[in-house]
Design an enzyme around this catalytic site. Structure first.
Site, PDB file in Angstrom:
ATOM      1  N   LYS A 135      -6.756  -4.877  -3.234  1.00 22.06           N
ATOM      2  CA  LYS A 135      -7.314  -5.143  -1.657  1.00 22.06           C
ATOM      3  C   LYS A 135      -7.610  -4.250  -1.421  1.00 22.06           C
ATOM      4  CE  LYS A 135      -3.692  -4.354   1.181  1.00 22.06           C
ATOM      5  NZ  LYS A 135      -4.376  -3.339   2.344  1.00 22.06           N
ATOM      6  N   CYS A 154      -2.169  -2.300   7.506  1.00 20.44           N
ATOM      7  CA  CYS A 154      -2.062  -3.295   6.927  1.00 20.44           C
ATOM      8  C   CYS A 154      -0.774  -3.736   6.456  1.00 20.44           C
ATOM      9  CB  CYS A 154      -2.459  -2.690   5.114  1.00 20.44           C
ATOM     10  SG  CYS A 154      -3.654  -1.618   5.692  1.00 20.44           S
ATOM     11  N   LYS A 164      -7.979  -4.847   4.582  1.00 22.22           N
ATOM     12  CA  LYS A 164      -6.721  -4.172   5.263  1.00 22.22           C
ATOM     13  C   LYS A 164      -5.312  -5.592   4.935  1.00 22.22           C
ATOM     14  CE  LYS A 164      -8.673  -0.571   6.801  1.00 22.22           C
ATOM     15  NZ  LYS A 164      -8.440   0.613   6.183  1.00 22.22           N
ATOM     16  N   ASP A 209       1.060  -1.357  -0.033  1.00 22.00           N
ATOM     17  CA  ASP A 209       0.445  -0.247  -0.180  1.00 22.00           C
ATOM     18  C   ASP A 209       0.853   1.540  -0.268  1.00 22.00           C
ATOM     19  OD1 ASP A 209      -2.235  -1.890   0.062  1.00 22.00           O
ATOM     20  OD2 ASP A 209      -3.041  -0.869   1.806  1.00 22.00           O
ATOM     21  N   GLN A 250       7.429 -13.332  21.655  1.00 23.07           N
ATOM     22  CA  GLN A 250       7.434 -14.761  21.835  1.00 23.07           C
ATOM     23  C   GLN A 250       8.382 -15.139  20.776  1.00 23.07           C
ATOM     24  OE1 GLN A 250       3.417 -15.321  23.177  1.00 23.07           O
ATOM     25  NE2 GLN A 250       2.292 -12.857  21.986  1.00 23.07           N
TER      26      GLN A 250
HETATM   27  N1  TIU Z   1      -2.669   0.562   4.038  1.00 23.95           N
HETATM   28  C1  TIU Z   1      -2.918   0.751   5.657  1.00 23.95           C
HETATM   29  O1  TIU Z   1      -2.595   0.287   6.440  1.00 23.95           O
HETATM   30  N2  TIU Z   1      -4.159   0.937   5.433  1.00 23.95           N
HETATM   31  C2  TIU Z   1      -4.926   1.979   6.776  1.00 23.95           C
HETATM   32  O2  TIU Z   1      -5.872   2.524   6.178  1.00 23.95           O
HETATM   33  N3  TIU Z   1      -3.774   2.448   7.613  1.00 23.95           N
HETATM   34  C3  TIU Z   1      -3.819   3.093   8.702  1.00 23.95           C
HETATM   35  O3  TIU Z   1      -3.312   3.566   9.227  1.00 23.95           O
HETATM   36  N4  TIU Z   1      -5.156   4.055   8.277  1.00 23.95           N
END
Ligand code: TIU
Length: 223
Positions: free
Chosen positions: A129, A162, A132, A24, A202
């Site tokens: 996608k 994500c 997340k 992303d 862990q």
């Molecule tokens: N890619 C991703 O992490 N999408 C989110 O919406 N992240 C946020 O931290 N909001």
């Protein structure tokens, strides 16, 4: 096998069965004037990941690794956008609405695109996608299975959202994940730090954490 120092212990991977997954790295999350910035977030915290991720990307390409890019976003008709996700946060300008760089998190819009610094090559799969996690409602699992991938090197944003969701999904599917600490970022430094600790805690409950430098060195063996 390549072996690098990592937290909680050394990470061993076979480059022939390893993919680089870049999560992303989209304009709406990283660029000034995007969705993230419009929500009041400091994109500088995210932009520090660009240069190291680019170095890893170039090393992965030189080494012939499978490189996979993901983008979070939805169909223009929003039929794949859960009403709960659209409503969440009571945002004045939310997903599907017209934002500073086109409709927010809608496929094909300028803000949905991967930042130019990390643009995919034509042969590199791009996973669109709706959630997340990169496995949910995508063909990522099939692509990895078809290439006999067992290990993932993970970069991208955001660390605790994500990236974390994808690593948890991958871990439950039997993949060994190394999260590159300087190549993942968050709008929240404390969440970023805790997110990395949670991966390796862990005995590596979700995977491993290491900086990019030893990974690049392992992918670029001396001549
Ligand atoms: N890619 C991703 O992490 N999408 C989110 O919406 N992240 C946020 O931290 N909001």
């Amino acid at each position: 096998m390549a072996v690098i120092a990592a937290d909680p212990y050394e990470f061993a991977f076979d480059p022939a069965h390893t993919a680089l997954v870049i999560i992303d790295m989209q304009r709406d999350f990283l660029e000034p004037g995007g969705f993230g910035a419009a929500l009041g977030n400091d994109v500088a915290l995210m932009r520090r990941t660009i240069a190291p991720t680019r170095a890893v990307l170039e090393a992965a390409r030189r080494a012939g690794l499978l490189v996979i890019h993901t983008r979070e976003g939805h169909r223009p008709d929003l039929t794949d956008l859960p009403p709960s996700k659209r409503a969440r946060g009571h945002l004045p300008v939310g997903i599907g609405d017209r934002g500073p760089m086109g409709r927010i998190l809608v496929r094909g819009e300028p803000g949905h695109a991967i930042i130019p610094e990390l643009g995919p090559l034509p042969a590199e799969p791009v996973i669109d996608k709706p959630g997340k996690g990169a496995f949910h409602a995508t063909d990522l699992a099939a692509i990895l299975a078809n290439r006999a991938i067992r290990s993932l090197l993970v970069c991208g944003v955001t660390t605790e959202v994500c990236v974390h969701t994808t690593v948890r999904e991958a871990n439950d599917r039997g993949f060994e994940c190394l999260v590159l600490s300087d190549c993942v970022g968050s709008y929240f430094p404390d969440f970023h730090a805790a997110g990395l600790r949670m991966i390796a805690a862990q005995g590596g409950i979700f995977g491993w954490v290491a900086p990019s430098a030893p990974v690049i060195a392992a992918l670029d063996p001396p001549p």
